[in-house]
Design an enzyme around this catalytic site. Structure first.
Site, PDB file in Angstrom:
ATOM      1  N   GLU A   9       1.738   6.538  -6.944  1.00 58.47           N
ATOM      2  CA  GLU A   9       0.642   7.413  -7.376  1.00 58.47           C
ATOM      3  C   GLU A   9       0.987   8.880  -7.169  1.00 58.47           C
ATOM      4  O   GLU A   9       0.744   9.711  -8.061  1.00 58.47           O
ATOM      5  CB  GLU A   9      -0.644   7.061  -6.623  1.00 58.47           C
ATOM      6  CG  GLU A   9      -1.273   5.774  -7.078  1.00 58.47           C
ATOM      7  CD  GLU A   9      -2.575   5.483  -6.372  1.00 58.47           C
ATOM      8  OE1 GLU A   9      -2.995   6.260  -5.480  1.00 58.47           O
ATOM      9  OE2 GLU A   9      -3.195   4.459  -6.712  1.00 58.47           O
TER      10      GLU A   9
ATOM     11  N   GLU B 134       0.834  -1.213   0.000  1.00 58.60           N
ATOM     12  CA  GLU B 134       0.000   0.000   0.000  1.00 58.60           C
ATOM     13  C   GLU B 134       0.860   1.250   0.000  1.00 58.60           C
ATOM     14  O   GLU B 134       0.573   2.221  -0.707  1.00 58.60           O
ATOM     15  CB  GLU B 134      -0.943  -0.004   1.202  1.00 58.60           C
ATOM     16  CG  GLU B 134      -1.925   1.160   1.218  1.00 58.60           C
ATOM     17  CD  GLU B 134      -2.926   1.127   0.075  1.00 58.60           C
ATOM     18  OE1 GLU B 134      -3.152   2.189  -0.540  1.00 58.60           O
ATOM     19  OE2 GLU B 134      -3.477   0.051  -0.217  1.00 58.60           O
TER      20      GLU B 134
END
Length: 125
Positions: free
Chosen positions: A74, A67
């Site tokens: 991102e 994660e």
């Protein structure tokens, strides 16, 4: 030596700042936080073995690392280009798939570990 220790201490500060950013900005990270708390609570409730704790910590860590890397990618991709680009889209999709694979792995390990305990507690064979 003093400067070395100060630099290392500062590095921990950046890491905790990153962790706060991860949990503070990512809804999925907050879901992982809830899942982590539930798994730890269930582990205590079931009285799992030391090896089972090791296995759970490893797969929970795997999910958190995936994660974190997904979020970092991102952020970086969004900084590089705000326009849609197929390769950036693919990179984001693959990073998200990595989180999904880590979460599925953790789920399967959790089923193997908790299944027998929960079956016994609830009288299910």
């Amino acid at each position: 030596m003093k400067k070395y220790i100060q630099t290392r201490w500062r590095s921990f500060g950046y890491a905790f700042k990153g962790l706060a950013t991860l949990v503070g900005t990512q809804p999925h990270a907050r879901l992982h936080l809830v899942a982590t708390a539930l798994v730890v609570g269930c582990g205590i409730w079931c009285g799992i073995t030391r090896q089972e704790w090791v296995d759970l910590v490893l797969v929970m860590g795997l999910v958190w690392v995936a994660e974190g890397m997904n979020t970092a990618l991102e952020f970086l991709a969004d900084r590089v280009s705000t326009e849609h680009h197929p390769l950036i889209g693919k990179a984001k999709d693959v990073a998200a798939a990595s989180v999904l694979l880590a979460a599925i792995t953790a789920l399967v390990v959790g089923i193997f570990i908790f299944g027998p305990y929960l079956g016994e507690k609830f009288g299910i064979s």
